[in-house]
Scaffold this active site. Structure first.
Site, PDB file in Angstrom:
ATOM      1  CB  THR A 153      -0.937  16.432   6.004  1.00 27.37           C
ATOM      2  OG1 THR A 153      -2.159  15.702   5.897  1.00 27.37           O
ATOM      3  CG2 THR A 153      -1.258  17.905   6.224  1.00 27.37           C
ATOM      4  CG  HIS A 205      -0.676  17.621   0.305  1.00 25.70           C
ATOM      5  ND1 HIS A 205      -0.818  17.725  -1.067  1.00 25.70           N
ATOM      6  CD2 HIS A 205      -1.310  16.480   0.660  1.00 25.70           C
ATOM      7  CE1 HIS A 205      -1.524  16.706  -1.522  1.00 25.70           C
ATOM      8  NE2 HIS A 205      -1.823  15.928  -0.500  1.00 25.70           N
TER       9      HIS A 205
END
Length: 342
Positions: free
Chosen positions: A41, A44
């Site tokens: 994450t 990202h």
């Protein structure tokens, strides 16, 4: 007191900034952060995929370990000097999920380090209810693996895994490998499907049977390894359409599939296979407090070879190069940032 913090500014950029350390508020604990891992994450966010949610003035990071430096008003049972990790979920306490005892999937859940300030900073204030005290003697760099290991513990718990069942893990990245380790610890016969030669080699070093879909027919290989039955439990951790195709094709009759990965777009799922083989599909999101307790126990028992799992550790001052290097090295297992300067 001044704290150094890495602030995400968008366009694959962090800026290192000096911030005044604020005392913990009522119900809060202040942590001197020791280590923080870089998770998928975080990548990202770095690549700009979550700018609308995160913005351009946030310190991110949540796979951490550290030492309590101060406690706020009303905090009991915690004290300065304790080694801790944070379960970075802040629930509302008054939605249907919370009222049903499922605070980890609160309808208004705030993920600390994404929706609020995170651990890529030297001093970090968090709600006291997120704190877990570490077992004595556990290395703080190793303890930063507890958060992703708790994810794996929750995934395996959701699967209702029974000893001696055949297990297929699709995707041999950090979470997939941890799922495989926890599933094996629970008594499963684990097979890992992965396309990276480096990660396949590492999985084999850990003693797992492996499949490379680039060179093998994965369904044939799973059947060959399971007496032509298929996998009783399948974990989809790849986040890819081929992984979703494999999860139904390789599942045994009345097999159980756990969706671990977050898919960037809606995948196509073979519902005919659900009908013909009476399959079950389970969602698995983050973790409960007891998953953290299990993860701490397993880590303390040496279920994870932390020395080999942690690919590299860089200081906070090199966070920019650490993220850049990780985007160019998909075979890395776990890259970590050392936050504390002493």
């Amino acid at each position: 007191m001044i704290s150094q913090a890495a602030v995400y500014r968008g366009d694959k950029t962090f800026s290192l900034e000096q911030k005044d350390v604020q005392p913990p508020g009522p119900g809060e604990v202040q942590i001197k952060v020791a280590y923080c891992g870089i998770c998928g994450t975080d990548l990202h966010i770095f690549l700009g995929h979550m700018d609308q949610r995160v913005g351009f003035e946030r310190t991110i990071g949540h796979e951490m370990s550290g030492t309590i430096s101060a406690t706020g008003e009303g905090v009991t049972g915690l004290a300065a000097g304790q080694h801790v990790v944070v379960r970075p979920l802040d629930h509302c306490g008054d939605c249907p999920a919370c009222n049903a005892g499922h605070e980890h999937i609160c309808h208004k859940l705030k993920f600390i380090g994404i929706d609020s300030e995170g651990a890529f900073q030297e001093y970090w204030n968090v709600p006291a209810h997120t704190i877990h005290v570490l077992p004595e003697g556990l290395d703080l760099s190793h303890a930063a693996l507890i958060e992703p290991l708790a994810v794996a513990c929750h995934d395996v718990e959701r699967a209702k895994l029974v000893k001696d069942e055949d297990v297929l893990v699709i995707g041999g990245g950090p979470i997939g490998l941890l799922v495989a380790l926890v599933a094996r610890q629970a008594g499963g016969n684990v097979i890992i499907s992965e396309i990276s030669d480096t990660r396949l080699a590492y999985a084999e070093k850990l003693g797992f049977k492996t499949i490379n879909p680039k060179s093998d027919d994965p369904v044939e290989k799973v059947n060959a390894l399971t007496g032509n039955k298929g996998a009783d439990v399948v974990f989809e951790v790849s986040g890819s359409q081929p992984g979703v195709d494999l999860m139904t094709a390789a599942a045994a009759t009345r097999g159980r599939i756990v969706m671990v990965a977050i898919h960037a777009s809606k995948p196509t799922i073979d519902l005919f296979q659900f009908f013909w083989r009476e399959l079950e599909l389970f969602g698995a999101r983050v973790y409960r407090p007891e998953d953290y307790d299990t993860a701490m126990r397993l880590l303390n028992e040496g279920v994870v070879d932390c020395a080999s799992f942690i690919t590299d550790i860089k200081p906070l001052g090199e966070i920019q190069s650490a993220f850049t290097a990780l985007t160019q090295n998909p075979s890395a297992i776990k890259s970590m940032i050392q936050i504390a300067r002493d």
